[in-house]
Design a protein around this motif. Structure first.
Motif, PDB file in Angstrom:
ATOM      1  N   LEU A  76       8.807  12.120   8.675  1.00 55.85           N
ATOM      2  CA  LEU A  76       9.087  11.302   9.862  1.00 55.85           C
ATOM      3  C   LEU A  76       7.876  10.441  10.229  1.00 55.85           C
ATOM      4  O   LEU A  76       8.012   9.254  10.549  1.00 55.85           O
ATOM      5  CB  LEU A  76       9.459  12.200  11.046  1.00 55.85           C
ATOM      6  CG  LEU A  76      10.773  12.978  10.941  1.00 55.85           C
ATOM      7  CD1 LEU A  76      10.877  14.001  12.062  1.00 55.85           C
ATOM      8  CD2 LEU A  76      11.960  12.033  10.961  1.00 55.85           C
ATOM      9  N   LEU A  77       6.693  11.036  10.171  1.00 56.69           N
ATOM     10  CA  LEU A  77       5.464  10.309  10.491  1.00 56.69           C
ATOM     11  C   LEU A  77       5.212   9.188   9.486  1.00 56.69           C
ATOM     12  O   LEU A  77       4.857   8.075   9.861  1.00 56.69           O
ATOM     13  CB  LEU A  77       4.274  11.273  10.520  1.00 56.69           C
ATOM     14  CG  LEU A  77       4.245  12.251  11.695  1.00 56.69           C
ATOM     15  CD1 LEU A  77       3.368  13.459  11.379  1.00 56.69           C
ATOM     16  CD2 LEU A  77       3.773  11.557  12.954  1.00 56.69           C
ATOM     17  N   ARG A  78       5.402   9.486   8.199  1.00 58.76           N
ATOM     18  CA  ARG A  78       5.178   8.469   7.168  1.00 58.76           C
ATOM     19  C   ARG A  78       6.130   7.295   7.324  1.00 58.76           C
ATOM     20  O   ARG A  78       5.719   6.129   7.271  1.00 58.76           O
ATOM     21  CB  ARG A  78       5.316   9.072   5.766  1.00 58.76           C
ATOM     22  CG  ARG A  78       4.811   8.107   4.676  1.00 58.76           C
ATOM     23  CD  ARG A  78       5.071   8.593   3.268  1.00 58.76           C
ATOM     24  NE  ARG A  78       6.443   8.252   2.922  1.00 58.76           N
ATOM     25  CZ  ARG A  78       7.455   9.126   2.769  1.00 58.76           C
ATOM     26  NH1 ARG A  78       7.273  10.365   2.882  1.00 58.76           N
ATOM     27  NH2 ARG A  78       8.665   8.743   2.492  1.00 58.76           N
ATOM     28  N   ALA A  83       0.842  -1.197   0.000  1.00 55.20           N
ATOM     29  CA  ALA A  83       0.000   0.000   0.000  1.00 55.20           C
ATOM     30  C   ALA A  83       0.878   1.248   0.000  1.00 55.20           C
ATOM     31  O   ALA A  83       1.926   1.277   0.645  1.00 55.20           O
ATOM     32  CB  ALA A  83      -0.896  -0.004   1.233  1.00 55.20           C
ATOM     33  N   ALA A  84       0.447   2.263  -0.719  1.00 61.64           N
ATOM     34  CA  ALA A  84       1.138   3.554  -0.709  1.00 61.64           C
ATOM     35  C   ALA A  84       0.553   4.378   0.432  1.00 61.64           C
ATOM     36  O   ALA A  84      -0.649   4.601   0.485  1.00 61.64           O
ATOM     37  CB  ALA A  84       0.933   4.273  -2.038  1.00 61.64           C
ATOM     38  N   LEU A  85       1.405   4.784   1.356  1.00 63.41           N
ATOM     39  CA  LEU A  85       0.952   5.531   2.529  1.00 63.41           C
ATOM     40  C   LEU A  85       1.290   7.004   2.367  1.00 63.41           C
ATOM     41  O   LEU A  85       2.441   7.367   2.096  1.00 63.41           O
ATOM     42  CB  LEU A  85       1.620   4.967   3.780  1.00 63.41           C
ATOM     43  CG  LEU A  85       1.225   5.588   5.113  1.00 63.41           C
ATOM     44  CD1 LEU A  85      -0.248   5.303   5.417  1.00 63.41           C
ATOM     45  CD2 LEU A  85       2.085   5.038   6.228  1.00 63.41           C
ATOM     46  N   GLU A  86       0.275   7.843   2.533  1.00 62.11           N
ATOM     47  CA  GLU A  86       0.453   9.287   2.428  1.00 62.11           C
ATOM     48  C   GLU A  86       0.083   9.896   3.775  1.00 62.11           C
ATOM     49  O   GLU A  86      -0.948   9.555   4.350  1.00 62.11           O
ATOM     50  CB  GLU A  86      -0.467   9.833   1.335  1.00 62.11           C
ATOM     51  CG  GLU A  86      -0.465  11.336   1.211  1.00 62.11           C
ATOM     52  CD  GLU A  86      -1.487  11.834   0.193  1.00 62.11           C
ATOM     53  OE1 GLU A  86      -1.138  12.763  -0.543  1.00 62.11           O
ATOM     54  OE2 GLU A  86      -2.616  11.302   0.150  1.00 62.11           O
ATOM     55  N   VAL A  87       0.941  10.779   4.296  1.00 60.98           N
ATOM     56  CA  VAL A  87       0.658  11.468   5.552  1.00 60.98           C
ATOM     57  C   VAL A  87       0.636  12.968   5.275  1.00 60.98           C
ATOM     58  O   VAL A  87       1.574  13.513   4.689  1.00 60.98           O
ATOM     59  CB  VAL A  87       1.716  11.139   6.629  1.00 60.98           C
ATOM     60  CG1 VAL A  87       1.464  11.937   7.895  1.00 60.98           C
ATOM     61  CG2 VAL A  87       1.720   9.649   6.944  1.00 60.98           C
ATOM     62  N   VAL A 141      13.278   1.358  18.956  1.00 60.05           N
ATOM     63  CA  VAL A 141      13.133   2.714  18.424  1.00 60.05           C
ATOM     64  C   VAL A 141      12.838   2.623  16.926  1.00 60.05           C
ATOM     65  O   VAL A 141      13.618   2.052  16.164  1.00 60.05           O
ATOM     66  CB  VAL A 141      14.413   3.544  18.652  1.00 60.05           C
ATOM     67  CG1 VAL A 141      14.280   4.921  18.034  1.00 60.05           C
ATOM     68  CG2 VAL A 141      14.714   3.653  20.126  1.00 60.05           C
ATOM     69  N   LEU A 142      11.695   3.183  16.513  1.00 67.17           N
ATOM     70  CA  LEU A 142      11.337   3.217  15.096  1.00 67.17           C
ATOM     71  C   LEU A 142      11.802   4.508  14.443  1.00 67.17           C
ATOM     72  O   LEU A 142      12.044   4.565  13.246  1.00 67.17           O
ATOM     73  CB  LEU A 142       9.816   3.085  14.924  1.00 67.17           C
ATOM     74  CG  LEU A 142       9.178   1.795  15.410  1.00 67.17           C
ATOM     75  CD1 LEU A 142       7.676   1.855  15.229  1.00 67.17           C
ATOM     76  CD2 LEU A 142       9.764   0.607  14.668  1.00 67.17           C
ATOM     77  N   MET A 143      11.875   5.584  15.249  1.00 62.21           N
ATOM     78  CA  MET A 143      12.273   6.885  14.729  1.00 62.21           C
ATOM     79  C   MET A 143      12.811   7.710  15.886  1.00 62.21           C
ATOM     80  O   MET A 143      12.334   7.592  17.010  1.00 62.21           O
ATOM     81  CB  MET A 143      11.051   7.572  14.107  1.00 62.21           C
ATOM     82  CG  MET A 143      11.295   8.920  13.439  1.00 62.21           C
ATOM     83  SD  MET A 143      11.293  10.346  14.543  1.00 62.21           S
ATOM     84  CE  MET A 143       9.661  10.341  15.196  1.00 62.21           C
ATOM     85  N   ALA A 144      13.809   8.528  15.589  1.00 58.84           N
ATOM     86  CA  ALA A 144      14.337   9.464  16.591  1.00 58.84           C
ATOM     87  C   ALA A 144      14.732  10.743  15.878  1.00 58.84           C
ATOM     88  O   ALA A 144      15.271  10.709  14.775  1.00 58.84           O
ATOM     89  CB  ALA A 144      15.543   8.864  17.311  1.00 58.84           C
ATOM     90  N   THR A 145      14.412  11.860  16.509  1.00 55.92           N
ATOM     91  CA  THR A 145      14.823  13.146  15.954  1.00 55.92           C
ATOM     92  C   THR A 145      15.242  14.048  17.112  1.00 55.92           C
ATOM     93  O   THR A 145      14.691  13.964  18.204  1.00 55.92           O
ATOM     94  CB  THR A 145      13.695  13.781  15.109  1.00 55.92           C
ATOM     95  OG1 THR A 145      14.169  15.016  14.559  1.00 55.92           O
ATOM     96  CG2 THR A 145      12.447  14.052  15.914  1.00 55.92           C
ATOM     97  N   GLU A 168       6.324  21.324   8.566  1.00 58.05           N
ATOM     98  CA  GLU A 168       5.264  20.313   8.445  1.00 58.05           C
ATOM     99  C   GLU A 168       5.673  19.210   7.480  1.00 58.05           C
ATOM    100  O   GLU A 168       5.426  18.030   7.731  1.00 58.05           O
ATOM    101  CB  GLU A 168       3.943  20.945   7.977  1.00 58.05           C
ATOM    102  CG  GLU A 168       3.198  21.707   9.058  1.00 58.05           C
ATOM    103  CD  GLU A 168       3.735  23.112   9.286  1.00 58.05           C
ATOM    104  OE1 GLU A 168       3.430  23.711  10.331  1.00 58.05           O
ATOM    105  OE2 GLU A 168       4.484  23.624   8.423  1.00 58.05           O
ATOM    106  N   ARG A 169       6.323  19.577   6.377  1.00 62.05           N
ATOM    107  CA  ARG A 169       6.772  18.571   5.399  1.00 62.05           C
ATOM    108  C   ARG A 169       7.802  17.629   6.027  1.00 62.05           C
ATOM    109  O   ARG A 169       7.791  16.427   5.787  1.00 62.05           O
ATOM    110  CB  ARG A 169       7.366  19.243   4.154  1.00 62.05           C
ATOM    111  CG  ARG A 169       6.373  20.055   3.369  1.00 62.05           C
ATOM    112  CD  ARG A 169       5.365  19.176   2.652  1.00 62.05           C
ATOM    113  NE  ARG A 169       4.375  19.995   1.975  1.00 62.05           N
ATOM    114  CZ  ARG A 169       3.082  20.012   2.275  1.00 62.05           C
ATOM    115  NH1 ARG A 169       2.610  19.258   3.229  1.00 62.05           N
ATOM    116  NH2 ARG A 169       2.253  20.775   1.612  1.00 62.05           N
TER     117      ARG A 169
END
Length: 193
Positions: free
Chosen positions: A55-57, A32-36, A150-154, A49-50
């Motif tokens: 990061l969210l996607r 599936a193509a996921l768009e956030v 950890v899936l993501m870190a910023t 925001e972009r």
């Protein structure tokens, strides 16, 4: 599906649409193509925001079993209702709740935790906007539910490797409370049926 998450005075409304037929240009043959889309409280989305959308996607793609819905599109729209700090972690939590509420197959639940590293080295969880401004560094983590991976870190600001590890450990401990909130919310929602 609409879902609202409000830690403190920050609130985000999440709407999830799909899986639905994808436009030919966005169709992926194997998943599936996921768009956030992240919508600010006022005005048009900007560079910040972009960046957060990306990061969210990436976090959502790591959790969603998109291979079960090839050649489809999933759109997640996050509308900021109020931002009093810890916005990215609030968006992560709203995204996970929306995915969960929509019944999309997930490899694991995830949650977002924001830590503010104060000038004296103290770690604040779920900081307000003012605490974020005064902090030496602000770290946001996306933590997987199954193994606290950890899936993501910023990071914004500067901190040592040791301080990053301390913030991560605090975030992993705090994740348990968020996952309990997920369980309680789902139980409340579906016990009314």
């Amino acid at each position: 599906e609409l879902c609202s998450v409000c830690p403190g005075d920050t609130s985000v409304l999440a709407g999830l649409y799909g899986p639905a037929e994808a436009k030919l240009s966005k169709e992926l043959p194997d998943r599936a193509a996921l768009e956030v889309l992240l919508r600010p409280k006022v005005g048009l989305p900007g560079v910040l925001e972009r960046s957060r959308e990306q990061l969210l996607r990436q976090t959502c793609e790591a959790a969603v079993l998109g291979v079960l819905h090839p050649r489809t599109a999933i759109s997640l729209v996050l509308q900021v209702l109020s931002d009093a700090g810890s916005l990215l972690s609030c968006c992560l939590n709203a995204a996970c709740m929306a995915l969960l509420d929509a019944g999309l197959p997930l490899a694991a639940l995830f949650c977002g935790v924001t830590c503010a590293l104060q000038p004296d080295g103290a770690i604040l969880l779920d900081p307000t906007a003012r605490q974020e401004q005064e902090a030496r560094a602000v770290l946001t983590f996306a933590i997987a539910g199954s193994d606290r991976k950890v899936l993501m870190a910023t990071t914004k600001g500067s901190c040592s490797v040791e301080e990053t590890q301390q913030c991560l450990a605090a975030a992993q401990r705090a994740a348990g409370t968020i996952f309990q909130f997920y369980r309680d919310s789902v139980r409340r929602r579906y016990s009314k049926c």
